[in-house]
Design a protein around this motif. Sequence first.
Motif, PDB file in Angstrom:
ATOM      1  N   ILE A 110       0.938  -1.385  -0.143  1.00  0.00           N
ATOM      2  CA  ILE A 110       0.107  -0.029   0.042  1.00  0.00           C
ATOM      3  C   ILE A 110       0.897   1.219   0.150  1.00  0.00           C
ATOM      4  CG2 ILE A 110      -1.682   1.282   1.476  1.00  0.00           C
ATOM      5  CD1 ILE A 110      -2.659  -1.309   2.255  1.00  0.00           C
ATOM      6  N   LEU A 111       1.898   1.098   0.705  1.00  0.00           N
ATOM      7  CA  LEU A 111       2.756   2.486   0.926  1.00  0.00           C
ATOM      8  C   LEU A 111       3.919   2.597  -0.016  1.00  0.00           C
ATOM      9  CD1 LEU A 111       2.805   2.342   4.844  1.00  0.00           C
ATOM     10  CD2 LEU A 111       1.241   3.864   3.457  1.00  0.00           C
ATOM     11  N   MET A 112       4.314   1.649  -0.478  1.00  0.00           N
ATOM     12  CA  MET A 112       5.455   1.728  -1.434  1.00  0.00           C
ATOM     13  C   MET A 112       5.193   1.606  -3.112  1.00  0.00           C
ATOM     14  SD  MET A 112       8.059   1.844   0.743  1.00  0.00           S
ATOM     15  CE  MET A 112       9.728   1.616  -0.082  1.00  0.00           C
ATOM     16  N   SER A 113       5.924   2.382  -3.630  1.00  0.00           N
ATOM     17  CA  SER A 113       5.585   2.393  -5.172  1.00  0.00           C
ATOM     18  C   SER A 113       6.823   2.599  -5.863  1.00  0.00           C
ATOM     19  CB  SER A 113       4.291   3.466  -5.510  1.00  0.00           C
ATOM     20  OG  SER A 113       4.528   3.438  -6.972  1.00  0.00           O
ATOM     21  N   GLY A 114       7.550   1.754  -6.586  1.00  0.00           N
ATOM     22  CA  GLY A 114       8.737   1.908  -7.212  1.00  0.00           C
ATOM     23  C   GLY A 114       9.850   2.110  -6.295  1.00  0.00           C
ATOM     24  N   GLY A 115       9.824   1.494  -5.254  1.00  0.00           N
ATOM     25  CA  GLY A 115      11.034   1.660  -3.969  1.00  0.00           C
ATOM     26  C   GLY A 115      10.901   2.774  -3.281  1.00  0.00           C
TER      27      GLY A 115
ATOM     28  N   THR B 153       3.048   8.442   0.528  1.00  0.00           N
ATOM     29  CA  THR B 153       1.916   8.657   1.300  1.00  0.00           C
ATOM     30  C   THR B 153       0.875   9.696   1.107  1.00  0.00           C
ATOM     31  OG1 THR B 153       3.235  10.076   2.727  1.00  0.00           O
ATOM     32  CG2 THR B 153       3.646   7.709   3.357  1.00  0.00           C
ATOM     33  N   SER B 154       0.880  10.179  -0.203  1.00  0.00           N
ATOM     34  CA  SER B 154       0.151  11.352  -0.591  1.00  0.00           C
ATOM     35  C   SER B 154      -1.405  10.452  -0.901  1.00  0.00           C
ATOM     36  CB  SER B 154       0.336  11.859  -1.712  1.00  0.00           C
ATOM     37  OG  SER B 154       0.451  10.917  -2.822  1.00  0.00           O
ATOM     38  N   LEU B 155      -2.542  11.311  -1.055  1.00  0.00           N
ATOM     39  CA  LEU B 155      -3.967  10.677  -1.241  1.00  0.00           C
ATOM     40  C   LEU B 155      -3.852  10.526  -2.738  1.00  0.00           C
ATOM     41  CD1 LEU B 155      -6.093  12.620   1.319  1.00  0.00           C
ATOM     42  CD2 LEU B 155      -5.313  10.202   1.357  1.00  0.00           C
ATOM     43  N   GLY B 156      -2.904  10.677  -3.552  1.00  0.00           N
ATOM     44  CA  GLY B 156      -2.511  10.645  -5.021  1.00  0.00           C
ATOM     45  C   GLY B 156      -2.182   8.893  -5.046  1.00  0.00           C
TER      46      GLY B 156
ATOM     47  N   LYS C 230      -3.753   3.136  -4.047  1.00  0.00           N
ATOM     48  CA  LYS C 230      -3.833   1.878  -2.927  1.00  0.00           C
ATOM     49  C   LYS C 230      -4.090   2.434  -1.625  1.00  0.00           C
ATOM     50  CE  LYS C 230      -0.821  -1.135  -5.558  1.00  0.00           C
ATOM     51  NZ  LYS C 230       0.336  -1.706  -5.565  1.00  0.00           N
ATOM     52  N   LEU C 231      -3.426   3.573  -1.274  1.00  0.00           N
ATOM     53  CA  LEU C 231      -3.501   4.258   0.141  1.00  0.00           C
ATOM     54  C   LEU C 231      -5.165   4.643   0.364  1.00  0.00           C
ATOM     55  CD1 LEU C 231      -2.184   5.032   2.787  1.00  0.00           C
ATOM     56  CD2 LEU C 231      -1.495   7.146   1.658  1.00  0.00           C
ATOM     57  N   LEU C 232      -5.448   5.258  -0.720  1.00  0.00           N
ATOM     58  CA  LEU C 232      -6.716   6.000  -0.742  1.00  0.00           C
ATOM     59  C   LEU C 232      -7.991   4.767  -0.456  1.00  0.00           C
ATOM     60  CD1 LEU C 232      -8.203   8.767  -0.999  1.00  0.00           C
ATOM     61  CD2 LEU C 232      -8.322   8.372  -3.456  1.00  0.00           C
ATOM     62  N   ALA C 233      -7.598   3.670  -1.156  1.00  0.00           N
ATOM     63  CA  ALA C 233      -8.602   2.526  -1.173  1.00  0.00           C
ATOM     64  C   ALA C 233      -8.614   1.982   0.188  1.00  0.00           C
ATOM     65  CB  ALA C 233      -8.463   1.500  -2.252  1.00  0.00           C
TER      66      ALA C 233
ATOM     67  N   GLN D  22     -18.427  -7.057   2.204  1.00  0.00           N
ATOM     68  CA  GLN D  22     -18.628  -5.626   1.606  1.00  0.00           C
ATOM     69  C   GLN D  22     -17.692  -4.705   1.669  1.00  0.00           C
ATOM     70  OE1 GLN D  22     -21.871  -4.507   4.089  1.00  0.00           O
ATOM     71  NE2 GLN D  22     -23.527  -5.803   3.253  1.00  0.00           N
ATOM     72  N   THR D  23     -16.572  -4.921   2.655  1.00  0.00           N
ATOM     73  CA  THR D  23     -15.612  -4.097   2.663  1.00  0.00           C
ATOM     74  C   THR D  23     -14.660  -4.313   1.799  1.00  0.00           C
ATOM     75  OG1 THR D  23     -15.789  -3.953   5.206  1.00  0.00           O
ATOM     76  CG2 THR D  23     -13.403  -3.281   4.387  1.00  0.00           C
ATOM     77  N   ILE D  24     -14.273  -5.549   1.278  1.00  0.00           N
ATOM     78  CA  ILE D  24     -13.395  -5.876   0.254  1.00  0.00           C
ATOM     79  C   ILE D  24     -13.935  -5.440  -1.106  1.00  0.00           C
ATOM     80  CG2 ILE D  24     -12.644  -7.768  -1.063  1.00  0.00           C
ATOM     81  CD1 ILE D  24     -12.531  -9.432   1.369  1.00  0.00           C
ATOM     82  N   VAL D  25     -15.099  -5.534  -1.395  1.00  0.00           N
ATOM     83  CA  VAL D  25     -15.932  -5.106  -2.470  1.00  0.00           C
ATOM     84  C   VAL D  25     -15.828  -3.321  -2.533  1.00  0.00           C
ATOM     85  CG1 VAL D  25     -18.049  -4.836  -3.672  1.00  0.00           C
ATOM     86  CG2 VAL D  25     -17.411  -6.976  -3.166  1.00  0.00           C
ATOM     87  N   PHE D  26     -16.087  -2.561  -1.343  1.00  0.00           N
ATOM     88  CA  PHE D  26     -16.146  -1.254  -1.504  1.00  0.00           C
ATOM     89  C   PHE D  26     -14.798  -0.908  -1.603  1.00  0.00           C
ATOM     90  CE2 PHE D  26     -15.537   2.559   0.858  1.00  0.00           C
ATOM     91  CZ  PHE D  26     -16.568   3.575   0.257  1.00  0.00           C
ATOM     92  N   GLY D  27     -13.642  -1.669  -1.120  1.00  0.00           N
ATOM     93  CA  GLY D  27     -12.272  -0.990  -1.300  1.00  0.00           C
ATOM     94  C   GLY D  27     -11.739  -1.220  -2.729  1.00  0.00           C
ATOM     95  N   MET D  28     -12.156  -2.403  -3.360  1.00  0.00           N
ATOM     96  CA  MET D  28     -11.900  -2.452  -4.856  1.00  0.00           C
ATOM     97  C   MET D  28     -12.440  -1.509  -5.480  1.00  0.00           C
ATOM     98  SD  MET D  28      -9.493  -4.869  -4.813  1.00  0.00           S
ATOM     99  CE  MET D  28      -9.421  -4.912  -6.549  1.00  0.00           C
ATOM    100  N   LEU D  29     -13.683  -1.176  -5.376  1.00  0.00           N
ATOM    101  CA  LEU D  29     -14.377  -0.144  -6.346  1.00  0.00           C
ATOM    102  C   LEU D  29     -13.640   1.158  -5.907  1.00  0.00           C
ATOM    103  CD1 LEU D  29     -18.119  -1.051  -5.376  1.00  0.00           C
ATOM    104  CD2 LEU D  29     -16.793  -1.261  -7.530  1.00  0.00           C
ATOM    105  N   VAL D  30     -13.568   1.625  -4.537  1.00  0.00           N
ATOM    106  CA  VAL D  30     -12.479   2.843  -4.481  1.00  0.00           C
ATOM    107  C   VAL D  30     -11.293   2.727  -5.357  1.00  0.00           C
ATOM    108  CG1 VAL D  30     -11.458   4.341  -2.718  1.00  0.00           C
ATOM    109  CG2 VAL D  30     -13.911   3.440  -2.592  1.00  0.00           C
TER     110      VAL D  30
END
Length: 109
Positions: free
Chosen positions: A57-62, A66-69, A72-75, A91-99
């Motif tokens: 969730i918190l790492m991307s490209g090494g 932590t921004s709301l951009g 994965k973090l936003l979801a 329901q939580t899993i479905v909602f998280g995947m939709l977000v």
Amino acid sequence: MSELDIWLVIGALVVATAVARSSLWLVGHRISIPKRVQEMLRFAPACALAAIIAPDILMSGGQLQTSLGNPKLLAAIAAAAFYWLRPHMVQTIVFGMLVFTAARLWLPA
């Protein structure tokens, strides 16, 4: 590495796995685990899951993202809030995947 070496490694891994998985089954009735340790072991699956998911969730490209951009973090934040309001796992899993899907589609790359 020769073919024999590969088969020896596979055999050693099979034996190590069998011993590790069957040891408590074979002698577990003779071992008593203290009540405090049993209480702490209840949280082991959640801790292991968090240790696997948090870096994704918190790492991307090494780098730490932590921004709301970060979709994965936003979801993850949206799913945690949803679960807090309605504690239903599916329901939580479905909602998280939709977000997550919506964030990936609409947030700038």
